[in-house]
Motif scaffolding. Structure first.
Motif, PDB file in Angstrom:
ATOM      1  N   HIS A 684      13.005  10.099  -0.805  1.00 58.02           N
ATOM      2  CA  HIS A 684      12.069   8.993  -1.030  1.00 58.02           C
ATOM      3  C   HIS A 684      12.167   7.971   0.110  1.00 58.02           C
ATOM      4  CE1 HIS A 684       9.938   5.854  -3.451  1.00 58.02           C
ATOM      5  NE2 HIS A 684      10.711   5.056  -2.726  1.00 58.02           N
ATOM      6  N   GLU A 708       5.034   2.939  -1.899  1.00 56.78           N
ATOM      7  CA  GLU A 708       5.975   3.562  -2.838  1.00 56.78           C
ATOM      8  C   GLU A 708       5.472   4.910  -3.346  1.00 56.78           C
ATOM      9  OE1 GLU A 708       8.868   2.826  -3.123  1.00 56.78           O
ATOM     10  OE2 GLU A 708       8.873   0.785  -2.346  1.00 56.78           O
ATOM     11  N   TYR A 764       5.895   4.202  -8.865  1.00 51.16           N
ATOM     12  CA  TYR A 764       6.907   5.237  -8.627  1.00 51.16           C
ATOM     13  C   TYR A 764       6.614   6.475  -9.484  1.00 51.16           C
ATOM     14  CZ  TYR A 764       9.821   1.758  -6.279  1.00 51.16           C
ATOM     15  OH  TYR A 764      10.299   0.815  -5.422  1.00 51.16           O
TER      16      TYR A 764
HETATM   17 ZN   LIG Z   1      10.669   3.030  -2.156  1.00 50.53          ZN
END
Ligand SMILES: [Zn+2]
Length: 951
Positions: A684, A708, A764
């Motif tokens: 990530h 994100e 997310y």
């Molecule tokens: Zn992040």
């Protein structure tokens, strides 16, 4: 189970509990010095120091033995052990994420829920021990013994104090056993000792003394219990009553967070002073207990006060004097730390400040301000002295087409020693309470003008605060973000109160949302603030000799000077105006990968997940490089920092990574049920090296999702590639569950295109889940091609910054006509499926194959932001699948044997599938790719009918 043990314990030891036996033993002990059966023989008792000492010793032994032989105590002990073990067993893995049983993790999970247990135990036993004789009606006999008050009093207190000590010792043994059972042998005995005995036990001792004193003075067991409970309630609500100073609340102020990297260092002095303060208080309470110790028949309160006065001997008087001085002295020193060295704030102080700040200065929001184009700085860290000095030069430019005559800045006097604009200016306004300065420029700053700002400052931990310790600079593992040191301009909405009810309290309107994704003004400012677009960056850092200091950029030079280590870093590309400064005693793992230096700077003991992290860096560079364009830097560094915060964060080629996540994870590579957390987090963060470090959105809706969400998509996509379907299935389920939990708690869920960035469950989890599913349906090549195209079009673009609308249209370009609905459903709507397996019947064919009749139900609904649902027309690509069963290492395991994308238009659909392997379960959406609130009913067990072939 605990109850069972309690029952057995009680039954088993009931016989030993009859008063007679205890009495007899007591009698035996008491006759050591004064044998009653020899009363007829002339006898002169001797009372000197040694007599007292041996009386005390035998009394302590008696009380301790009585407390511990108590059947209830054994029952409680058994219950506690079972409770601890079950607690650990239940909390071992959260959502398939397992953390290694390192000592501080064990201590955290074991003590967490144990505290309440201990409190109840202490309250209960304080009454039990004091009232023992009275309840056995033996008090008159005991009180007639020629022993001073302090002997029974102190021996009972010691027995009470030992109870939590024993419990903590048992807790330690349980912890060690669990560690061993997990095959984890890096025990930190010293940490068990420090945490359990120096921190926790001393805290419980204070409580024991308080409970004991209350019992002694009020002279009524239940009233005593009640008063202690009141004391806890006060502890819980003291903030609301306006008493938030630690000096008011007995036993408070000595919390300390442990970090493997930094130990308890920042808290040592605070803890010692508070322990001294409350320790002195406890001794005074013990004196009070002694003076009011009930002996003989109960008198009224006046009689007892009279008695207490008589009991004040010179030695007790001196004792009270000395401990009073200690109490007041240490209290004074604590006050000096919390209220003079540092500022003390009553409850709600910051809330009110934020409201006042907004009311006073929001009117300046959006005024044109110059932008930073270059940052040249130096940060000198002195970890041993927990302080730092910094200085820097900004190059600023008026990038607007209007002139600027005033620069606004949120600033207090202590922040900078030097603050010099490189052109004529005057400080025309300063609010020292709220921290706001306004500089007027004459002549004004014309469009295109460039000028400098030089600044310097210093930060130092000054003693300790009421609410903790300043952790900006720490002894080992400092991690500072530039935003907490360097100047910033204009009104920043980040300080505003966000909760609706709180805002109402201060007569503030509902907080203004970010502008829509295509807002022209919003897209002129970067996602990470309007101070700058992309900047040049250069830093010189210094630190103690035994530490390594780091900032984003390539190391130009390293040298030593006057027992300090210096590092010069420089970026050759433009980066965000957002940096981190790190320094710690590191061990380094370094590898070269296609000319890129991959480095992990870690705490020497934290070697558990390094290979995984290194592997994730390599795989990310290769895979993301092939989709989004090559990794733009010559290095990538992961830097571990203490667990005072538990996140990882990406700066260009520099990724600070908390010791709490990733470094101490327990991943079993052979267990597909185990989420590979270190791999995922690293992947990530690596995704961020493209999103947003190459393509960033503006200060508008959907921008945070691009940063994100696309990083999360990158990680899931890499995980699927590297770890296979089983891990992917687990992962999609995890992301889906997190998303569904999140939306259940949000009263207003926006569609992706309108997200602001604080909706973690969307930016997310929904991103990870839904973008991956989308790529799978559209075709991963097409989807990735769109991402590559988008990044190529907008790399380092600003004024305007690219927005999510442009991202969606790029995606549409690569998506076939019949799947365009999916893009609308994903980004512009909140789409939910209600998928279900209805029936699955199979029969074995003569050639060994199987025929499966599968009936599934599908339904699609749209939810608006308030959760109101409308049924949508179904003309969607969904997936059906079949699982088989296989024996692996002696255990049955489900493996996918068939998956197929199907176009579904009716709510009920049936399929006839021919399979090579024997089906076990079948249904719709087997890998949880679609948002479905009840994914448990997606699969159904296959039933076998007596097959046609057999007839
Ligand atoms: Zn992040």
């Amino acid at each position: 189970m605990g109850m069972l043990f309690l029952f057995i314990g009680t039954k088993r030891f009931d016989f030993a509990h009859v008063a007679g036996k205890t009495k007899k033993r007591k009698g035996q002990d008491a006759t050591v010095k004064i044998p009653e059966n020899t009363a007829t023989v002339p006898y002169r008792p001797i009372f000197d120091r040694s007599t007292l000492l041996s009386q005390f010793k035998s009394k302590v032994i008696l009380e301790v033995r009585r407390a511990f032989l108590d059947p209830y105590f054994k029952g409680i002990l058994f219950t506690a052990i079972c409770f601890l073990i079950m607690n650990e067993w239940a909390g071992d893995s959260v959502n398939g994420i397992k953390i290694l049983p390192v000592t501080y993790r064990m201590l955290g999970s074991l003590t967490g829920s144990f505290d309440l247990f201990m409190l109840i135990l202490i309250i209960f036993y304080s009454g039990q021990i004091i009232w023992k004789e009275r309840e056995l009606k033996a008090d008159s006999i005991m009180d007639a013994h020629p022993v001073p008050n302090w002997i029974p009093m102190l021996s009972k207190l010691i027995a009470l104090i030992l109870i939590p000590g024993i419990m903590l010792f048992v807790l330690m043994l349980v912890g060690l056993c669990i560690q061993t059972w997990h095959g984890f042998y890096d025990y930190d005995i010293h940490l068990y000792f420090k945490r359990l005995f120096l921190l926790d036990w001393t805290g419980f001792i204070l409580l024991c003394v308080l409970a004991f004193t209350v019992q002694t003075i009020v002279n009524n067991k239940y009233l005593g219990h009640f008063i202690i409970i009141l004391y806890f309630l006060f502890g819980m609500f003291k903030g609301m009553l306006g008493f938030n100073h630690t000096l008011y609340f007995y036993g408070s102020g000595s919390g300390a967070m442990y970090s493997d990297m930094n130990g308890f260092s920042p808290y040592v002095s605070k803890v010692l002073w508070y322990k001294l303060y409350w320790g002195a208080c406890a001794v005074l309470l013990a004196f009070l207990s002694n003076l009011f110790w009930k002996r003989g028949l109960v008198g009224d309160i006046r009689y007892r006060i009279q008695q207490a006065k008589i009991r004040v001997s010179p030695s007790i008087g001196y004792g009270i004097l000395i401990f009073s001085i200690l109490f007041l002295g240490s209290g004074g020193y604590i006050f000096y730390n919390t209220n003079i060295l540092n500022d003390f704030y009553p409850p709600k102080h910051w809330e009110k400040q934020s409201a006042d700040f907004e009311k006073a200065f929001k009117k300046y929001e959006g005024r044109p301000q110059p932008k930073i184009t270059s940052v040249n700085c130096s940060v000198d860290l002195f970890p041993k002295e927990v302080r730092l000095e910094f200085s820097g030069t900004y190059i600023l430019k008026n990038k607007h087409d209007v002139r600027i005559d005033t620069i606004y800045t949120a600033q207090k006097d202590w922040m900078y020693n030097e603050y010099d604009w490189g052109r004529p200016s005057e400080l025309v306004f300063y609010d020292s309470t709220l921290g706001w300065k306004m500089y007027a420029f004459d002549p004004p700053i014309q469009p295109g003008d460039e000028f400098t700002l030089e600044f310097s400052g210093e930060r130092k931990r000054k003693g300790f605060r009421n609410n903790g310790v300043d952790l900006l600079v720490v002894e080992n593992g400092t991690m500072i973000q530039s935003s907490s040191l360097f100047p910033s301009f204009g009104y920043n909405g980040g300080r505003e109160l966000s909760q609706k009810l709180v805002r109402k309290k201060y007569d503030l309107e509902e907080r203004k949302k970010l502008p829509d994704h295509d807002d022209i003004k919003g897209n002129q400012n970067a996602l990470l603030g309007d101070d700058a677009d992309w900047v040049n960056f250069e830093a010189v850092m210094s630190t103690d000799l035994d530490q390594i200091a780091m900032a984003p950029g390539y190391l130009q030079k390293e040298w030593q000077e006057e027992d300090r280590r210096y590092f010069h870093y420089k970026m050759d590309d433009q980066i965000f105006n957002f940096f981190t400064f790190v320094s710690a005693r590191y061990e380094v793992l370094k590898e070269q990968h296609n000319g890129i230096s991959l480095e992990i700077y870690h705490h020497p003991k934290h070697t558990y997940n390094l290979e995984t992290m290194m592997d994730a860096m390599k795989k990310s560079i290769d895979y993301y490089g092939s989709i989004y364009g090559p990794y733009p830097y010559r290095q990538c560094r992961i830097l571990e920092f203490p667990r005072y915060a538990s996140f990882a964060q990406s700066f260009p080629n520099t990724i600070p990574f908390s010791e709490a996540i990733g470094f101490i994870m327990d991943v079993d590579p052979d267990d597909p049920e185990n989420l590979d957390f270190p791999f995922w987090v690293t992947a990530h963060e690596m995704g961020h090296q493209w999103w947003p470090h190459q393509v960033s959105g503006g200060s508008v809706k959907g921008a945070n999702f691009m940063s994100e969400g696309l990083s999360e998509y990158s990680a899931v996509s890499l995980l699927a590639r590297e770890r296979g379907d089983k891990q992917l299935r687990k992962f999609l389920k995890y992301e889906l569950d997190q998303y569904l939990d999140g939306r259940a708690f949000d009263s207003k869920e926006p569609p992706i295109i309108s997200t602001e960035g604080n909706e973690q469950y969307i930016v997310y989890n929904k991103a990870g889940h839904t973008l991956y599913a989308m790529s799978d349906i559209i075709g991963i090549d097409r989807f990735n091609r769109a991402l590559g195209k988008f990044i190529d079009r907008y790399r380092y673009e600003h004024d305007p910054y690219p927005n999510i609308g442009q991202f969606i249209s790029t995606l549409r370009e690569e998506t076939p006509e019949d799947l365009q609905y999916l893009i609308t459903d994903t980004f512009e709507k909140i789409t939910l499926y209600e998928n279900k397996a209805k029936s699955a019947n199979a029969s074995e064919n003569s050639d060994g194959t199987y025929t499966l009749d599968l009936k599934v139900e599908a339904k699609k609904v749209y939810s608006d932001s308030l959760g109101v649902q409308t049924t949508a027309k179904l003309a969607d690509w969904l997936e059906i699948g079949v699982f088989g069963e296989e024996m692996k290492d002696g255990e049955k395991e489900e493996i996918p044997i068939y998956t197929e994308k199907v176009f579904i238009t009716d709510s009920i659909s049936t399929f006839e599938i021919t399979l090579d392997k024997k089906p076990f379960k079948a249904g719709i959406d087997p890998l949880f790719k679609f948002v479905d609130r009840d994914s448990k009913d997606n699969l159904i067990k296959v039933s076998f009918e007596s097959t046609k072939d057999n007839i």
